[in-house]
Enzyme design. Structure first.
Site, PDB file in Angstrom:
ATOM      1  N   ASP A   7       0.406  -0.973  -0.054  1.00 20.52           N
ATOM      2  CA  ASP A   7      -0.530   0.002   0.076  1.00 20.52           C
ATOM      3  C   ASP A   7       0.966   0.916   0.072  1.00 20.52           C
ATOM      4  O   ASP A   7       2.102   1.468   0.129  1.00 20.52           O
ATOM      5  CB  ASP A   7      -0.671  -0.375   1.057  1.00 20.52           C
ATOM      6  CG  ASP A   7      -1.864   1.302   1.388  1.00 20.52           C
ATOM      7  OD1 ASP A   7      -2.332   1.774   0.435  1.00 20.52           O
ATOM      8  OD2 ASP A   7      -1.641   1.520   2.542  1.00 20.52           O
ATOM      9  N   GLU A   9      -0.441   5.565   1.063  1.00 17.89           N
ATOM     10  CA  GLU A   9      -0.554   5.638   2.082  1.00 17.89           C
ATOM     11  C   GLU A   9      -0.575   5.035   3.247  1.00 17.89           C
ATOM     12  O   GLU A   9      -1.800   4.273   3.272  1.00 17.89           O
ATOM     13  CB  GLU A   9      -2.081   6.631   1.264  1.00 17.89           C
ATOM     14  CG  GLU A   9      -2.060   7.871   0.282  1.00 17.89           C
ATOM     15  CD  GLU A   9      -2.643   8.368   0.594  1.00 17.89           C
ATOM     16  OE1 GLU A   9      -3.705   9.289   0.501  1.00 17.89           O
ATOM     17  OE2 GLU A   9      -3.647   7.929  -0.969  1.00 17.89           O
ATOM     18  N   GLU A  15      -0.909   9.908   4.750  1.00 16.03           N
ATOM     19  CA  GLU A  15      -1.840   9.827   4.388  1.00 16.03           C
ATOM     20  C   GLU A  15      -2.933  11.801   3.101  1.00 16.03           C
ATOM     21  O   GLU A  15      -2.543  12.240   4.390  1.00 16.03           O
ATOM     22  CB  GLU A  15      -3.003   9.832   5.036  1.00 16.03           C
ATOM     23  CG  GLU A  15      -3.636   8.631   6.223  1.00 16.03           C
ATOM     24  CD  GLU A  15      -3.807   7.319   4.935  1.00 16.03           C
ATOM     25  OE1 GLU A  15      -4.374   7.835   3.948  1.00 16.03           O
ATOM     26  OE2 GLU A  15      -3.865   6.321   5.414  1.00 16.03           O
ATOM     27  N   ARG A  46     -16.044  12.591   0.117  1.00 19.93           N
ATOM     28  CA  ARG A  46     -14.703  13.494  -0.487  1.00 19.93           C
ATOM     29  C   ARG A  46     -15.189  14.163  -1.588  1.00 19.93           C
ATOM     30  O   ARG A  46     -14.868  15.208  -1.660  1.00 19.93           O
ATOM     31  CB  ARG A  46     -13.647  12.782  -0.760  1.00 19.93           C
ATOM     32  CG  ARG A  46     -13.227  11.622   0.434  1.00 19.93           C
ATOM     33  CD  ARG A  46     -11.600  10.963   0.193  1.00 19.93           C
ATOM     34  NE  ARG A  46     -11.166  10.083   0.827  1.00 19.93           N
ATOM     35  CZ  ARG A  46      -9.878   9.856   1.210  1.00 19.93           C
ATOM     36  NH1 ARG A  46     -10.298   8.737  -0.223  1.00 19.93           N
ATOM     37  NH2 ARG A  46      -9.836   9.012   2.051  1.00 19.93           N
ATOM     38  N   SER A  90      -2.154   1.304  -4.742  1.00 20.08           N
ATOM     39  CA  SER A  90      -2.908   2.120  -4.247  1.00 20.08           C
ATOM     40  C   SER A  90      -4.437   2.097  -4.442  1.00 20.08           C
ATOM     41  O   SER A  90      -4.458   2.324  -6.291  1.00 20.08           O
ATOM     42  CB  SER A  90      -1.894   3.464  -4.304  1.00 20.08           C
ATOM     43  OG  SER A  90      -2.830   3.704  -3.748  1.00 20.08           O
ATOM     44  N   ASP A  91      -4.637   2.880  -3.653  1.00 16.53           N
ATOM     45  CA  ASP A  91      -6.420   3.617  -3.915  1.00 16.53           C
ATOM     46  C   ASP A  91      -6.239   4.955  -4.628  1.00 16.53           C
ATOM     47  O   ASP A  91      -7.406   5.358  -4.595  1.00 16.53           O
ATOM     48  CB  ASP A  91      -7.673   2.497  -3.393  1.00 16.53           C
ATOM     49  CG  ASP A  91      -8.466   1.491  -3.469  1.00 16.53           C
ATOM     50  OD1 ASP A  91      -7.984   1.437  -4.323  1.00 16.53           O
ATOM     51  OD2 ASP A  91      -8.753   1.131  -2.502  1.00 16.53           O
ATOM     52  N   LYS A 133      -6.806  -4.576  -5.466  1.00 23.26           N
ATOM     53  CA  LYS A 133      -5.731  -4.744  -4.962  1.00 23.26           C
ATOM     54  C   LYS A 133      -5.583  -6.421  -5.128  1.00 23.26           C
ATOM     55  O   LYS A 133      -4.365  -6.656  -5.258  1.00 23.26           O
ATOM     56  CB  LYS A 133      -5.303  -4.179  -3.424  1.00 23.26           C
ATOM     57  CG  LYS A 133      -5.470  -2.674  -2.947  1.00 23.26           C
ATOM     58  CD  LYS A 133      -4.877  -2.498  -1.714  1.00 23.26           C
ATOM     59  CE  LYS A 133      -5.237  -0.974  -2.104  1.00 23.26           C
ATOM     60  NZ  LYS A 133      -4.504  -0.210  -0.801  1.00 23.26           N
ATOM     61  N   ASP A 152      -2.339  -0.829   5.652  1.00 24.27           N
ATOM     62  CA  ASP A 152      -2.392  -0.592   6.678  1.00 24.27           C
ATOM     63  C   ASP A 152      -3.950  -0.359   6.922  1.00 24.27           C
ATOM     64  O   ASP A 152      -4.331  -0.354   7.559  1.00 24.27           O
ATOM     65  CB  ASP A 152      -2.102   0.982   7.574  1.00 24.27           C
ATOM     66  CG  ASP A 152      -2.447   2.346   5.806  1.00 24.27           C
ATOM     67  OD1 ASP A 152      -2.941   1.961   5.395  1.00 24.27           O
ATOM     68  OD2 ASP A 152      -2.282   3.211   6.915  1.00 24.27           O
ATOM     69  N   ASN A 155      -8.830  -1.847   3.274  1.00 25.13           N
ATOM     70  CA  ASN A 155      -8.754  -1.848   2.112  1.00 25.13           C
ATOM     71  C   ASN A 155      -8.023  -2.819   1.692  1.00 25.13           C
ATOM     72  O   ASN A 155      -7.436  -3.166  -0.035  1.00 25.13           O
ATOM     73  CB  ASN A 155      -9.568  -0.781   1.067  1.00 25.13           C
ATOM     74  CG  ASN A 155      -8.027   0.196   1.021  1.00 25.13           C
ATOM     75  OD1 ASN A 155      -7.357   0.246   1.689  1.00 25.13           O
ATOM     76  ND2 ASN A 155      -8.089   0.830   0.634  1.00 25.13           N
TER      77      ASN A 155
END
Length: 200
Positions: A7, A9, A15, A46, A90-91, A133, A152, A155
């Site tokens: 991952d 972030e 983040e 968001r 990563s997302d 992922k 972490d 997801n």
């Protein structure tokens, strides 16, 4: 052959949305995948907040330009890349990632993309694939790789559990408590040692 999937972030860089929340003073944008398991729901939330405050891609990119990798992250990544292939899964979005990849020495990253209007408003997002992922890890396994995965957040759990070895890194107390069987690390030295041991 091993390939390590990390991952981004929270593992290698801070983040992005939390940094942006601090820069703008918008507390609601501090919510991340550590808090909300449903990524689609999180991103719609968001995007609505950005629209409400009249903020767009340029403002986010201005904040990203000020973000540095976590102390020790690049050195950890360099050592890991010297012994095995590494992909960051990563997302995050291509529009966010490039400045951070430059600071990390241009590792390979698989991520998603934002839909941005001509005025710079973020209107939507496009996931590379569903469950990106986990899907990526399974695809790598299908072409002959043993995967090691770490992250972490909620997801990340799919790819972690689908891999030959999986770890939590600097995760939350709740995620660690909910997944007591997953080794959890706080320092890059211990983390690197665990990955190398998993390859033996």
């Amino acid at each position: 052959m091993y390939i390590t999937c990390l991952d981004l972030e929270g593992v290698l860089v801070p983040e992005i949305w939390i940094a942006f929340a601090k820069a703008t003073g918008i507390e609601e944008l501090k919510k991340t995948t550590r808090d909300e398991p449903d990524y689609n729901k999180l991103m719609q939330y968001r995007i609505a907040i950005l629209k409400e405050h009249g903020l767009g891609l340029r403002e986010i990119q201005d904040v990203i330009a000020t973000i540095d990798p976590m102390p020790g992250a690049k050195e950890f990544l360099d050592k890991l890349r010297s012994v095995c292939q590494v992909i960051i899964i990563s997302d995050t979005f291509t529009q966010f990632a490039a400045p951070l990849m430059k600071k990390l020495g241009w590792p390979t990253i698989f991520c998603n993309s934002l839909v941005v209007s001509e005025s710079g408003e973020v209107t939507d997002f496009k996931m590379r694939v569903e469950q990106s992922k986990l899907t990526t890890v399974k695809a790598l396994q299908s072409i002959g790789y043993d995967t090691i995965a770490a992250g972490d957040s909620y997801n990340d759990l799919g790819m972690i559990r689908a891999s030959k070895a999986g770890f939590l890194f600097r995760s939350t107390d709740k995620i660690k408590a909910d997944n007591p069987d997953l080794p959890a690390f706080e320092s890059y030295d211990e983390f690197l040692g665990a990955i190398l041991a998993a390859m033996d």
